[in-house]
Enzyme design. Structure first.
Site, PDB file in Angstrom:
ATOM      1  N   HIS A 166      11.902 -14.803  73.025  1.00  0.00           N
ATOM      2  CA  HIS A 166      13.274 -15.172  72.645  1.00  0.00           C
ATOM      3  C   HIS A 166      13.977 -13.970  72.966  1.00  0.00           C
ATOM      4  O   HIS A 166      13.581 -12.747  72.515  1.00  0.00           O
ATOM      5  CB  HIS A 166      13.104 -15.274  71.139  1.00  0.00           C
ATOM      6  CG  HIS A 166      12.729 -16.662  70.720  1.00  0.00           C
ATOM      7  ND1 HIS A 166      13.047 -17.225  69.424  1.00  0.00           N
ATOM      8  CD2 HIS A 166      12.081 -17.643  71.310  1.00  0.00           C
ATOM      9  CE1 HIS A 166      12.636 -18.369  69.543  1.00  0.00           C
ATOM     10  NE2 HIS A 166      11.845 -18.661  70.504  1.00  0.00           N
TER      11      HIS A 166
ATOM     12  N   TYR B 118      16.091  -5.547  65.073  1.00  0.00           N
ATOM     13  CA  TYR B 118      15.151  -6.817  65.093  1.00  0.00           C
ATOM     14  C   TYR B 118      14.195  -6.792  66.101  1.00  0.00           C
ATOM     15  O   TYR B 118      13.135  -7.098  65.989  1.00  0.00           O
ATOM     16  CB  TYR B 118      16.343  -7.859  65.387  1.00  0.00           C
ATOM     17  CG  TYR B 118      15.451  -9.090  64.993  1.00  0.00           C
ATOM     18  CD1 TYR B 118      15.777  -9.830  63.694  1.00  0.00           C
ATOM     19  CD2 TYR B 118      14.659  -9.887  65.807  1.00  0.00           C
ATOM     20  CE1 TYR B 118      15.403 -11.232  63.239  1.00  0.00           C
ATOM     21  CE2 TYR B 118      14.094 -11.050  65.501  1.00  0.00           C
ATOM     22  CZ  TYR B 118      14.264 -11.615  64.122  1.00  0.00           C
ATOM     23  OH  TYR B 118      13.717 -12.954  64.000  1.00  0.00           O
TER      24      TYR B 118
END
Length: 391
Positions: A72, A385
């Site tokens: 991702h 993240y």
């Protein structure tokens, strides 16, 4: 029994530590209270940071991950029926994350340990860690109906929040920092292709929702619910209807429904135990710290701990210097507190509290607007993240 490093717990932290030590020529024994089937099927985290992916590849556990994992390059934030994508590689110099479930990481590491590594004992319940402040700590455990003792140079507690390792720290030595949140996540697994190709974090006045996945054909979705929720109180149709409301956008995007195969409720907690070392007992992973799952940090923090610990143990063996072991706790805690900060920020930005006021709601929207309109704010989220530096 006698070994150099006694490891309590065969979750990702314990298994990866055993693998790192094996490749460095350090003996270790892993004790796991559950059976192999349980360890290989308990549903936990599914997002691997770039650093975690790199470590698993380096220790020979990357073949199936690279074949089946889903890369991702961003996440989508939803608020006020709007959509904003955060581009990880463009903001971080090329970093990304991989969707690959913790269950699969454990399967890969268990197979390697049983084939190449030292002893891995399932259904071996650790009862206590003794003598941590001496030269040879002892792990008392029960296996195959009888009690035994594992003597070691170092004992490592990778036995999670409810394990026995942390209890071996003297009361005057421990400091605990924690926060319990007044909401939980109702999570489902569904046999339906994900409705979006990347994770979607939705802030809605009715509560937070997360769209994730386990594979191209299995969706993993979450709803914010009250902390005392029983998953059985939510009928399947009601779950899908609530997800549709919270993911609603101003365009023609739609959520695909499918058969729900599993439901569970995840409590939300922030927790840090300081220090992470007492004598020859060291803590790693959930035994030392818990983060709310919003920031996808739990598994990745455990990897950072054991990479740091393995490096320190090998350094002491090779040089005789305890310097890296002496700084283990401080080194790990710097990363832990950054992850705690990020997870708290993500959680409080996206979850309306039960007693939230109109002012609180406006602040949440202002924080999301800032990320959507400022490259600096967006970069801060992307860097956190995709992962803080290991060690």
């Amino acid at each position: 029994m006698r070994t150099t490093v006694g490891i309590i717990g065969a979750g990702p932290a314990g298994l990866l530590l055993a693998r790192l030590l094996h490749r460095a020529g350090v003996d270790a024994v892993v004790l796991e209270c559950r059976d192999r089937a349980y360890v290989e099927h308990r549903q936990r985290a599914g997002i691997l940071e770039q650093g975690t992916v790199d470590v698993l590849r380096a220790v020979g556990a990357g073949e199936r991950m690279d074949r089946e994992g889903l890369r991702h390059d961003g996440v989508e934030l939803r608020f006020d029926r709007r959509r904003h994508r955060v581009d990880f590689p463009g903001l971080t110099g090329g970093r990304s994350v991989l969707v690959y479930a913790q269950t699969e990481v454990c399967k890969d590491l268990i197979a390697l340990q049983l084939e190449e590594g030292g002893p891995l004992l399932f259904e071996a319940e650790a009862l206590a860690v003794e003598g941590a402040d001496g030269d040879r700590p002892r792990i008392r455990f029960r296996h195959q109906g009888r009690e035994d003792v594992l003597e070691c140079d170092y004992a490592v507690g990778c036995d999670g929040f409810w394990g026995v390792s942390r209890a071996a720290f003297p009361a005057g030595r421990s400091r605990v920092f924690e926060r319990t949140y007044p909401y939980a996540w109702l999570g489902i697994l569904a046999d339906v292709a994900p409705s979006h190709d990347e994770l979607v974090y939705a802030r809605h006045e009715r509560g937070f929702a997360l769209l994730s996945m386990r594979s191209p054909s299995v969706s993993r979705l979450y709803l914010q619910v009250p902390a005392d929720t029983d998953a059985d109180d939510w009928p399947d149709d009601e779950i899908w209807s609530e997800l549709e409301r919270r993911f609603e956008t101003g365009d023609d995007w739609r959520l695909e429904r499918g058969p729900i195969t599993q439901k569970s409720v995840t409590p939300m907690r922030s927790f840090v135990h300081e220090p992470m070392r007492h004598g020859r007992l060291l803590l790693a992973g959930d035994a030392a710290h818990i983060v709310p799952p919003t920031g996808a940090k739990g598994l990745n923090l455990a990897v950072g701990d054991v990479v740091t610990l393995a490096r320190a143990l090998v350094h002491e063996r090779d040089t005789g210097s305890p310097d890296l072991l002496d700084s283990y706790s401080a080194t790990c805690l710097r990363r832990v507190w950054q992850a705690e900060r990020f997870s708290y920020d993500m959680t409080t930005m996206l979850h309306p509290a039960p007693d939230a006021t109109a002012f609180d709601a406006r602040l949440q929207l202002a924080r999301l607007e800032r990320i959507a309109s400022s490259r600096a704010a967006e970069t801060d989220l992307a860097e956190a993240y995709t992962g803080f530096p290991l060690g």
